[in-house]
Design a protein around this motif. Sequence first.
Motif, PDB file in Angstrom:
ATOM      1  N   GLU A 133      31.920 -23.987  41.283  1.00  0.00           N
ATOM      2  CA  GLU A 133      32.680 -22.938  40.603  1.00  0.00           C
ATOM      3  C   GLU A 133      31.843 -22.320  39.485  1.00  0.00           C
ATOM      4  O   GLU A 133      31.794 -21.097  39.335  1.00  0.00           O
ATOM      5  CB  GLU A 133      33.972 -23.527  40.040  1.00  0.00           C
ATOM      6  CG  GLU A 133      34.865 -22.527  39.344  1.00  0.00           C
ATOM      7  CD  GLU A 133      36.155 -23.146  38.838  1.00  0.00           C
ATOM      8  OE1 GLU A 133      36.593 -22.743  37.753  1.00  0.00           O
ATOM      9  OE2 GLU A 133      36.724 -24.020  39.515  1.00  0.00           O
ATOM     10  N   ARG A 134      31.172 -23.171  38.705  1.00  0.00           N
ATOM     11  CA  ARG A 134      30.313 -22.661  37.626  1.00  0.00           C
ATOM     12  C   ARG A 134      29.142 -21.854  38.193  1.00  0.00           C
ATOM     13  O   ARG A 134      28.753 -20.834  37.628  1.00  0.00           O
ATOM     14  CB  ARG A 134      29.778 -23.810  36.777  1.00  0.00           C
ATOM     15  CG  ARG A 134      30.804 -24.446  35.856  1.00  0.00           C
ATOM     16  CD  ARG A 134      30.181 -25.410  34.865  1.00  0.00           C
ATOM     17  NE  ARG A 134      29.365 -26.451  35.472  1.00  0.00           N
ATOM     18  CZ  ARG A 134      29.823 -27.615  35.952  1.00  0.00           C
ATOM     19  NH1 ARG A 134      31.117 -27.879  35.903  1.00  0.00           N
ATOM     20  NH2 ARG A 134      28.994 -28.502  36.465  1.00  0.00           N
ATOM     21  N   GLU A 145      30.286 -18.242  39.709  1.00  0.00           N
ATOM     22  CA  GLU A 145      30.940 -17.295  38.792  1.00  0.00           C
ATOM     23  C   GLU A 145      30.062 -16.100  38.435  1.00  0.00           C
ATOM     24  O   GLU A 145      30.515 -14.950  38.527  1.00  0.00           O
ATOM     25  CB  GLU A 145      31.427 -18.028  37.533  1.00  0.00           C
ATOM     26  CG  GLU A 145      32.460 -17.257  36.743  1.00  0.00           C
ATOM     27  CD  GLU A 145      31.864 -16.116  35.941  1.00  0.00           C
ATOM     28  OE1 GLU A 145      32.496 -15.049  35.854  1.00  0.00           O
ATOM     29  OE2 GLU A 145      30.739 -16.277  35.402  1.00  0.00           O
ATOM     30  N   SER A 175      31.084 -12.260  39.493  1.00  0.00           N
ATOM     31  CA  SER A 175      31.270 -11.271  38.424  1.00  0.00           C
ATOM     32  C   SER A 175      30.373 -10.059  38.639  1.00  0.00           C
ATOM     33  O   SER A 175      30.825  -8.914  38.496  1.00  0.00           O
ATOM     34  CB  SER A 175      30.964 -11.888  37.051  1.00  0.00           C
ATOM     35  OG  SER A 175      31.924 -12.856  36.751  1.00  0.00           O
ATOM     36  N   THR A 185      37.250 -13.903  42.223  1.00  0.00           N
ATOM     37  CA  THR A 185      37.354 -15.033  41.310  1.00  0.00           C
ATOM     38  C   THR A 185      36.461 -16.160  41.807  1.00  0.00           C
ATOM     39  O   THR A 185      36.219 -16.273  43.007  1.00  0.00           O
ATOM     40  CB  THR A 185      38.806 -15.540  41.192  1.00  0.00           C
ATOM     41  OG1 THR A 185      38.840 -16.656  40.288  1.00  0.00           O
ATOM     42  CG2 THR A 185      39.359 -15.993  42.531  1.00  0.00           C
ATOM     43  N   ALA A 186      35.994 -16.958  40.872  1.00  0.00           N
ATOM     44  CA  ALA A 186      35.197 -18.128  41.223  1.00  0.00           C
ATOM     45  C   ALA A 186      36.041 -19.396  41.231  1.00  0.00           C
ATOM     46  O   ALA A 186      35.523 -20.477  41.496  1.00  0.00           O
ATOM     47  CB  ALA A 186      34.041 -18.285  40.229  1.00  0.00           C
TER      48      ALA A 186
END
Length: 175
Positions: free
Chosen positions: A70-71, A74, A78, A93-94
């Motif tokens: 997820e990190r 992102e 974006s 979205t992540a």
Amino acid sequence: REVQAELASLNHFFLEGAPLTQRLQPGNVNFELTSTLPAIIEYLEHLAPAGTPREDALDAAYQQIAAREERLVEPLISWLAAHPRVRLVGPATAERATRAPTVSFTVDGLASSAVPARLERERVAVRCGHFYAYRLIRDLGLGADGVVRASLVHYNTEDEVERLVRALDRALDEP
């Protein structure tokens, strides 16, 4: 045998007329990957935090993997969501509960098949195509040559994601 011969194939639609032995197979047999299964469990247990009881190790490893991915994804999500020529496939979205770190997109005015070649010059690898989802790509109107796909996993680094975003920024600005 007569009833089996009437069964529709579960294999890929473009392999119509597959022999009876392959009709209930959703793809090809992959012996080399099957032989690695015991090592996968060992690897995942190794990723769990030290001291995690063995019965909880896989869940702990998966939680850590999901948080890291997820990190990692992102900044890519974006950047793609903010780019005026990019059509991101799926939610912007992540969040791990919503999407995997495999990201597909198209670029207005640029064939998906052109993007990997532009990035390869910078030693960044992405792929393009329909990825065995030909009908979905077609029905979503995503173009004859499919989508661009960037696949991140937990062992990617933040630097690699930065390189991907910088390379995409340059590649999409080319005429």
